[in-house]
Each structure stands twice: as C-alpha cells, then as structure tokens.
Write an enzyme that holds these catalytic residues in place. Structure first.
Site, short mmCIF file in Angstrom:
data_model
loop_
_atom_site.label_atom_id
_atom_site.label_comp_id
_atom_site.label_asym_id
_atom_site.label_seq_id
_atom_site.Cartn_x
_atom_site.Cartn_y
_atom_site.Cartn_z
CE LYS A 75 -1.04 0.04 5.00
NZ LYS A 75 0.11 -0.50 5.56
N GLY A 120 13.35 9.25 3.91
CA GLY A 120 13.02 7.82 3.98
C GLY A 120 11.55 7.46 3.88
CE LYS A 174 12.17 13.27 -0.16
NZ LYS A 174 12.16 12.75 1.21
CB SER A 175 12.50 7.25 -4.97
OG SER A 175 13.39 7.70 -4.00
CB CYS A 200 11.26 17.47 22.95
SG CYS A 200 11.01 16.28 21.62
CB CYS A 208 9.12 13.27 21.55
SG CYS A 208 10.77 12.59 21.54
CB CYS A 239 11.40 13.02 25.66
SG CYS A 239 10.95 14.53 24.81
N1 LIG Z 1 4.44 2.61 0.21
C1 LIG Z 1 5.54 2.11 0.76
N2 LIG Z 1 5.46 1.10 1.65
C2 LIG Z 1 6.59 0.58 2.23
N3 LIG Z 1 7.84 1.01 1.95
C3 LIG Z 1 7.97 2.03 1.08
C4 LIG Z 1 6.84 2.63 0.42
N4 LIG Z 1 7.30 3.59 -0.40
C5 LIG Z 1 8.64 3.61 -0.28
N5 LIG Z 1 9.03 2.67 0.60
C6 LIG Z 1 10.42 2.39 1.02
C7 LIG Z 1 11.35 2.18 -0.12
C8 LIG Z 1 12.65 2.72 0.34
O1 LIG Z 1 13.47 1.68 0.78
C9 LIG Z 1 12.32 3.60 1.53
C10 LIG Z 1 12.74 5.04 1.35
O2 LIG Z 1 12.28 5.55 0.13
P1 LIG Z 1 13.01 6.74 -0.64
O3 LIG Z 1 12.19 7.07 -1.81
O4 LIG Z 1 14.43 6.43 -0.88
O5 LIG Z 1 12.94 7.88 0.46
P2 LIG Z 1 13.02 9.44 0.26
O6 LIG Z 1 13.52 9.76 -1.09
O7 LIG Z 1 11.72 10.01 0.66
O8 LIG Z 1 14.08 9.86 1.38
P3 LIG Z 1 15.34 10.88 1.28
O9 LIG Z 1 14.82 12.24 1.56
O10 LIG Z 1 16.20 10.41 2.40
O11 LIG Z 1 15.94 10.71 -0.05
O12 LIG Z 1 10.92 3.52 1.71
MG LIG Z 2 15.31 10.49 -1.90
ZN LIG Z 3 11.76 14.32 22.70
#
Ligand SMILES: Nc1ncnc2c1ncn2[C@H]1C[C@H](O)[C@@H](COP(=O)(O)OP(=O)(O)OP(=O)(O)O)O1
Ligand SMILES: [Mg+2]
Ligand SMILES: [Zn+2]
Length: 641
Positions: free
Chosen positions: A99, A124, A127-128, A459, A477, A484
């Site tokens: 999902k 994390g 976004k990719s 915090c 937090c 905290c």
């Molecule tokens: N819908 C989802 N469900 C579970 N895991 C997911 C989902 N979408 C992405 N992920 C996982 C895949 C990657 O291992 C991890 C981080 O994704 P990534 O796109 O690299 O983060 P990001 O680009 O937002 O972070 P940064 O800002 O650190 O680059 O999350």
């Molecule tokens: Mg990224």
């Molecule tokens: Zn805290």
C-alpha cells in the site's frame, strides 16, 4: 575649575557608556521582538492549516500557486483514474509494496495528470516512488536530476533489483555507455524508463540537450524529476550552483510535468526553487517532518576515547547491525575507519576523493552486508537508501540542522527502531566554522546545530520542528529522544562572574595584541597559558567541560564572536568580544545557563542491545553507553557548583 571639568567629563563618559549599554539592550530586545513576531505569525498560520496531517498547498508553506484545497487533495487520493489500475498493479508486482504511504498516491495522481509538483516529505518516506511509479506507467522515459553519483547508484541498484530498466549519464560513464544511452533516448521502444543525470550534465552537455529536444518532439520525454530540489536555492543547505541552471528544462520543455522532491525546504527555499526552475504554478504537498521511529541523542565528545565509545556501541548495542559513522573530513574518514578496523569492526571509508569504482565497491559491500559500517563524509548522504540502517553516529556534528536531518535520515527507513547519535565536541565547532566561512548563512546555521546539541531541556524533535516551522507537541516524541527519555538532568547556573572572567581573558590578550583560539582561551582561563598571562588572569576552578560549555554559550549568545584569519593554506578561528560583551560591565546584567550534571564515563549503566527500544539507549549524563563495559557501577552524579 579644572576639577569641575574633570568631574563633568567623567560623568559624561559614564553616561555615554550607560547609554551605549541601553542602546545595545534596546537592539537586543528589538531583535528578540522581530524573532518572536515572526515565530508567532508562523505558528498562527500553521495552526490554521494544521487540521489534517498532510498539508496541501495553499497553506502558509506553499509558494504562490493555484489554490489547492483539502477537497482537491481528497480527489487526488482516489484510485479511480484511468491509470489507477496499472499504478496499483505495478506497486505490488514491480516494487513489491502492498500500500501507499501518506501523500504518495496523491503525488502520483497529480504527476500522472500532468501537474507540476513540489513534494516535501520526510527522509526515507518514499519520495522516489512518486516519480518512479509514474515513469513505469508512461510512454517514453523520465529524466531524473540527482545531486550525487552515490545517490544515483543507490537508486539504480534498487531499481535493478526490481527489474526496472534505468540508466545514468554522469562524469564516470564510459563513452560506449553514453552512446547507448543517448541513442536510447530517441528510441520509440524506450529501452529504459528512467534516465538519471547530474545537474552538471544538463548544464554542460550540449549533446544531452539536443537529444532531450528530439525526445521531447517525439513525445518521449514523459516527466522531469528534480530530486533534492532544495539544492537549487542558496538559502537551502547543500546549494549546488549547477542546479541554478536547471530553469532551462522548463523553458525548453514547457509541456513536460516537473516534480521537485525534498525532505528539507522552508517556504522561502521553495519559492526560490520555483523561480529558479521556471515552474509557473506548482502544487506543493507537504508531510510533517517527524520520523517517529528514530531515537535522537547527543553525547559529549571526548577526543581521547571517542573512538572507543563508538566502537563499544557498534560491537555492543549494534552488534551485527548496519550503520553509518559520519565524519568531518576525508582524512577523518580514513583514520576513523582504520581505528574501527583495528577494533575488529568491518568498516570502510567513503569520501569524494576516492576513485568512483572504489566508492561503488564500498557502497555495494555495505548494501549486501559484507561490511557493517561506512565511515563517510557528506559525500555519502542525501538519498542513500538502505532499509535496515539501525544507527547513524556523528563522530563530528553536522554543519546545519538540515544537514543533520538529512544524514540521520538514513536510519530506520524500514520503519524499524534506529538510533541517531551525535558526538558533540568543542574543537569540532571551530573546524566546521572555518569550513563554512564563505557560505552565506553558514555561521548562523552552524549555531543552530550547536544550540541543538547544547540544549538540555527541550525535546530534540521540538527543536527540529521549530527549525522547520512546524507546530509540535512535545508529547508526540514518545520518549524517543534523550531529553524526553531521561528527563531534565541539569542545573541552572548563574555564570555572570565566570563570563566576566573569561571575557577579561580575551580582552587582556587583545590589549597585548594577541589573538586567542578557543583552545587557548580555555587553557589560559584554566591557568595553563604562558606564565606572563597566568599572573594576571583570574584562573577558574571549573572543569574543562564546564569551561567549554560556558565559552560555547557566550559565543551562541553574542558575548563572543568569531574572528577569522586567512593564510594561503588555512583559515584560523579566534575568539573576539561580541556585541554583547560590554553588557557585562553593567553590574546588574546577569547570565544564566543550563549545565549538565557530570557523570564519569565509567559509571554508565549497562544497556540492552536493541536499537531504539525503550531500554536501549539509557545513557546516564548523556554519555554514550558502553555496553562492553563490564565495570558498570551505580550512577555517581556530581552536581556542578
Ligand atoms: N508505500 C511504501 N510502503 C513501504 N515502503 C515504502 C513505500 N514507499 C517507499 N518505501 C520504502 C522504499 C525505500 O526503501 C524507503 C525510502 O524511500 P526513498 O524514496 O528512498 O525515500 P526518500 O527519497 O523520501 O528519502 P530521502 O529524503 O532520504 O531521499 O521507503
Ligand atoms: Mg530520496
Ligand atoms: Zn523528545
């Protein structure tokens, strides 16, 4: 008569001195008023838009753009678009995900609808996927601009493991590879769905631009993704001059939707990015910054046994778990990696000056768990995505809170618990300060980071929230920061007299035409300087740690300021009196500061071995826990005077 004139002159001098002090106090208060007013306005605006966890554009954070209401957001969160079925299928069949995470679906639907989009989402959070999935569901290919080769490689590695065809063009591409990629761009069968390039490539390669032009005319340039979009703005961190030239893309290819992605951009930075990228009316989606599974902690850095402490953590609490140790310089990366290797830890360095092949090798060995730790400079930062990173330790503080958020954001990307620990060392402050001396807002950003580390009562998440203009309730937090979790382990100390004494040390050196580095100030104040100085200085009985904390406090609050001196080889940091130093001449002026209680490192309690867990990070006196330490004894707290 002469006497009366002398008296009048003396009184005039004293009145003028007092006036000067009053003026300083007024300017100090005015400055505080401006800051508070600006904070008040931000909080008011945030409160208006804080009803939902996601903030669609149109809130105070978004740059000027078409109104985009919560209703609109709801609309784009639906799954009844013509592409929805394909998107859903590929989510599970290609990416093996069940999902979407918050905002992903809306971002994908907006991008598939051809809208320009800025996506601000925590590190994390995925976004990719918001441009990779649309790339797979569109004709042609998506052009991705990424700032670091390490980031591109990381993405290519993970796409390859999902059988997605993606390629890159960067400085280390071979001629043969480049030729193939350039030909593929105008192949109607689209041999790849994603093309990763550096901003330098776009700015400098006419060949690439001409192929993009052709692909555009053939309808094969499906989308442009600008990853780490904050690099466009010199007000953001990690500004990259070549990002400034990316406006060419939207000017040349106005019909291609653009998506800009970042974890760390304030509204002003986004406005700047919008202008630089020539995007007319982007929609901005912003998710709250918080990473609830990350435990934040700050430890005092003792240069002598810092490596021992880090090694003990890695061998104990993080046994068999992957992590990163961030260091200040390329040399530090080599030295710290070697030191850790000597302690039987599988660690390797990573920095910009290594051969590209060596960098890739380290990255791959770490990803496949052949080594446990990468000892890295910031070259191994933005975007690096390994799911199970359980710890990110900063051997040296980051140069800004944004950088710290990015770097520590490598941890816990699988949503499992992970620890982010900073070793806060006095001398490191000045190494970084001289490094960022040419940056616009470098000193202020560094001071914010120092304040984050020096903080003893707020915090850590709250401090980040304030930094990112978010409204924050400390209870959220969930005891996932040292403050905290361990409560207020500090005392409030009146340091007015100490401040007067140490300011006098610097003043006295000045009167002898001598400049003092912070280290020399510490030494002199503690009676360790040259004999001629020792005679006149009121030597303090405070401990080294207290002396350092007071000097940092005075620097943060304008009683001291930085005095840089440049040689052809290096930049020196000296302490000079700051604008507020003269306030100390006023008998009624007082300064208080919060001071840690001191605990000797040998008295830390034994800790459990799981990362992030409630029992894991029990570190008395904010000292790093040493779970190898067999001599753990009951806590002995010495309260400072
Ligand atoms: N819908 C989802 N469900 C579970 N895991 C997911 C989902 N979408 C992405 N992920 C996982 C895949 C990657 O291992 C991890 C981080 O994704 P990534 O796109 O690299 O983060 P990001 O680009 O937002 O972070 P940064 O800002 O650190 O680059 O999350
Ligand atoms: Mg990224
Ligand atoms: Zn805290």
């Amino acid at each position: 008569m002469a006497n009366r004139t002398d008296d009048a002159q003396a009184e005039l001098d004293s009145v003028e001195a007092e006036l000067e002090m009053v003026e300083l106090q007024i300017s100090e208060l005015l400055e505080k008023q401006t800051k508070l007013n600006s904070r008040k306005n931000k909080l008011l605006k945030n409160l208006e838009g804080a009803c939902s966890s996601a903030q669609p554009s149109g809130s105070s954070k978004a740059p000027k753009q078409a109104p985009f209401s919560k209703q609109d957001l709801k609309h784009y969160e639906k799954s009844d678009f013509s592409w929805s079925k394909e998107v859903q299928t590929k989510l599970s069949s290609v990416f093996q995900l069940s999902k979407f995470r918050p905002l992903q679906q809306a971002a994908i639907n907006l991008s598939m609808s051809g809208k320009d989009l800025f996506l601000v989402m925590p590190t994390g959070r995925g976004k990719s996927l918001c441009y990779q999935l649309p790339a797979l569901c569109s004709k042609g290919f998506t052009l991705v601009i990424a700032p670091l080769v390490s980031l591109m490689e990381d993405q290519l590695m993970s796409l390859k493991s999902n059988n997605v065809s993606a390629v890159t063009l960067n400085a280390s591409s071979t001629k043969e590879d480049s030729k193939q990629v350039l030909a593929g761009m105008i192949d109607t069968n689209s041999p790849f769905k994603l093309l990763y390039v550096t901003p330098e490539k776009v700015a400098k390669s006419k060949l690439l631009m001409s192929k993009l032009e052709k692909a555009y005319n053939m309808g094969l340039l499906a989308r442009i993704a600008v990853d780490e979009v904050h690099c466009c703005s010199q007000w953001g961190h990690d500004f990259r001059p070549d990002y400034k030239l990316l406006g060419i893309l939207k000017r040349q290819f106005p019909n291609v939707p653009l998506v800009g992605l970042t974890a760390t951009a304030t509204s002003n930075v986004l406005k700047d990015c919008q202008k630089i990228l020539c995007v007319q009316e982007p929609i901005t989606l912003t998710a709250p910054f918080n990473r609830p599974n990350l435990y934040y902690e700050v430890c005092f850095k003792d240069n002598v046994d810092c490596i021992d402490q880090i090694a003990a953590l890695i061998r104990g609490r993080y046994k068999n778990q992957s992590g990163i140790v961030y260091v200040f310089s390329q040399k530090d990366a080599e030295v710290v990696a070697t030191d850790l290797q000597k302690k039987d830890i599988l660690a390797q360095p990573y920095h910009a000056n290594m051969e590209p092949a060596d960098k890739s090798l380290v990255h791959q060995r770490w990803s496949s768990k052949k080594i446990q730790v990468v000892v890295a400079t910031v070259a191994f930062g933005m975007g690096i995505d390994k799911a199970d990173v359980r710890f990110v330790i900063h051997h040296t503080i980051s140069k800004s809170i944004e950088n710290y958020y990015q770097e520590s954001g490598r941890a816990g990307r699988d949503d499992g618990p992970a620890d982010c620990i900073v070793f806060f060392g006095f001398m490191d402050i000045f190494r970084i300060s001289t490094m960022v001396v040419m940056e616009n807002t470098g000193q202020q950003k560094l001071k914010n980071m120092i304040a984050y580390c020096q903080n003893l009562d707020r915090c850590r998440r709250a401090m980040m929230a304030i930094h990112f203009d978010e409204v924050w309730n400390d209870k959220e937090c969930n005891q996932m920061c040292d403050i905290c979790r361990h409560g207020n382990d500090y005392i409030t100390m009146d340091i007015t007299q100490h401040a007067r004494d140490v300011v006098e040390v610097v003043e006295m050196a000045g009167s002898m035409d001598e400049k003092l580095t912070p280290l020399k100030v510490c030494d002199a104040w503690m009676g360790k300087g040259p004999a001629k100085r020792r005679k006149t200085i009121k030597v303090t009985s405070l401990s080294r740690l207290e002396v350092e904390s007071i000097i940092i406090h005075l620097l943060l609050h304008g009683y001291f300021s930085e005095d840089f001196s440049f040689t052809p080889y290096t930049t020196y940091f000296y302490l000079k009196l700051g604008p507020k130093a003269s306030l100390l001449k006023n008998g009624s002026h007082s300064i208080t500061m919060k001071m840690r209680r001191v605990v000797s490192p040998a008295t830390v309690k034994k800790v459990s071995e799981s990362a992030g867990g409630k029992s894991s990070a029990k570190v008395e006196g904010k000292r790093p826990a040493d779970s190898d330490n067999k001599k753990s004894v009951a806590k002995k707290v010495k309260t400072l005077p």
